[in-house]
Design a protein around this motif. Structure first.
Motif, PDB file in Angstrom:
ATOM      1  N   UNK B  71      -2.130  -0.940   1.733  1.00 22.78           N
ATOM      2  CA  UNK B  71      -1.029  -1.606   1.033  1.00 22.78           C
ATOM      3  C   UNK B  71      -1.409  -1.874  -0.427  1.00 22.78           C
ATOM      4  N   UNK B  72      -2.652  -2.304  -0.640  1.00 21.80           N
ATOM      5  CA  UNK B  72      -3.069  -2.622  -2.005  1.00 21.80           C
ATOM      6  C   UNK B  72      -3.128  -1.349  -2.868  1.00 21.80           C
ATOM      7  N   UNK B  75       0.333  -0.457  -3.728  1.00 22.25           N
ATOM      8  CA  UNK B  75       0.812  -1.342  -4.788  1.00 22.25           C
ATOM      9  C   UNK B  75       0.334  -0.834  -6.151  1.00 22.25           C
ATOM     10  N   UNK B  79       2.464   0.629  -9.210  1.00 25.61           N
ATOM     11  CA  UNK B  79       2.357  -0.054 -10.497  1.00 25.61           C
ATOM     12  C   UNK B  79       2.121   0.959 -11.627  1.00 25.61           C
TER      13      UNK B  79
END
Lengths: 223, 160
Positions: B71-72, B75, B79
């Motif tokens: 998930x990170x 992200x 971004x």
């Protein structure tokens, strides 16, 4: 395309709907572009005239489409794109105010401009952290709920304020179309200002997000 | 409590950032989600480039054509893509909505048919009517439609 269609007209409203994945090139399906106020083509009107949709287009169980559609909507979550977009706009705006002189001084020297940019800086950072919070919950295996609504609501409003601040700082130049030779920063702020109106609707309107925050975040009764 | 991302995560972010610098048209200023005809070849070319990195849907599981990003990492990827204004109109519905739902609910055949086409950017967008014109739209008089089942009822797919 995703087609969500009523397949049992007699069932109660959330039941009797099915979820299809349909090839847009199916004979009988035609589209007409909807050009938005940015002159962009992002949506279409779609017409079905005697189109045949084979059974293997049905996704999941017949008449359970509503519940699958809510899964589909769960995939849009953190709103990180909006937060980052705002940060980039701010950086461009800061550079612009440093390099632009008006009545003998730089825009960046004006108190009115500086305080506006400082506010925008705080907001952009806050938006990013709200998005990170949603992703952090997901990374821990939790399901973000009203937290995602907060991020979406805040980032949407924040981007609109950012676009508006930019347009005001640029004065009348800020309203120019991006194709104009006099437009600053390639018209990004004017475009964002128009685009943002749609973002307050798509992905759950601002009003819906507020309802979710009120009910699930604050425990208020259903209005 | 340490709020920083891990060195591996930061280095992943850097790799995305540099790759985007090399693979987006210089001075790129298109809209991220539009399907405007004038930029269509750019969208397609960029989608193909993403596909070579398995970056069309990098968060999807490996067996569905993704990289199984955390998930990170997802992200961070989003971004960087957003910061670079990278266009995803070519694949956004497929990746964000239709394909992801297909992973959850689709049969094996449906997944084979759609997911591979999405992650390899190997689909051609349906043509839009060539006769449209800008300006006020002809209001469609059709306000409802009906559908009719034909053919024998088939097997019902079970959902979880």
């Amino acid at each position: 395309m995703i087609l969500i269609a009523r397949t049992d007209p007699d069932a109660p409203k959330h039941k009797g709907i099915s979820y299809f994945l349909v090839d847009m090139k199916t004979p009988g399906i035609s589209t007409r572009p909807l050009i938005d106020m940015m002159n962009n083509h992002g949506f279409n009107e779609v017409f079905f005239e005697n189109a045949r949709v084979p059974r293997d287009c049905l996704l999941g169980e017949e008449n359970r489409g509503w519940y699958m559609a809510t899964t589909t909507l769960d995939f849009e979550r953190s709103s990180i794109g909006g937060a980052v977009g705002a940060r980039k706009m701010l950086e461009e705006l800061v550079a612009y105010t440093r390099n632009t002189r008006l009545n003998g001084h730089r825009l960046a020297d004006e108190v009115r401009v500086r305080t506006r940019l400082a506010d925008a800086g705080v907001e952009a950072e806050l938006g990013r952290l709200l998005s990170y919070r949603v992703a952090t919950l997901q990374a821990r295996g939790q399901v973000p709920n009203y937290e995602a609504s907060i991020a979406k609501l805040f980032n949407t409003d924040m981007q609109l304020r950012m676009a508006k601040s930019g347009m005001e700082i640029m004065g009348l130049y800020g309203q120019l179309d991006h194709r104009s030779r006099w437009v600053p920063l390639r018209g990004r702020f004017e475009r964002q200002y128009l685009w943002q109106t749609g973002l307050a609707v798509g992905g759950g309107t601002t009003e819906i997000q507020k309802n979710i925050i009120a009910m699930r975040g604050l425990g208020l009764p259903r209005g | 409590m340490d709020f920083h991302f891990s060195p591996e995560e930061e280095s992943f972010r850097q790799s995305v950032r540099y790759w985007l610098k090399d693979n987006l048209p210089e001075d790129w200023e298109g809209d991220r989600f539009s399907r405007n005809a004038e930029n269509r070849s750019i969208y397609k070319d960029f989608a193909k480039r993403l596909a070579t990195k398995k970056w069309v849907a990098p968060h999807w599981p490996v067996e569905y054509g993704g990289l199984g990003l955390s998930v990170i990492q997802q992200l961070m990827f989003n971004e960087e893509m957003s910061y670079a204004n990278a266009p995803i109109g070519y694949s956004s519905i497929g990746v964000g909505w239709a394909g992801s739902t297909g992973i959850v609910y689709g049969t094996e055949e449906q997944q084979k048919k759609h997911l591979d086409a999405i992650t390899t950017a190997n689909r051609t967008p349906a043509p839009t009517s060539p006769t449209w014109r800008r300006g006020p739209y002809a209001t469609a008089t059709i306000t409802s439609s009906t559908a009719r089942r034909s053919g024998p009822p088939g097997p019902t797919t079970r959902t979880g």
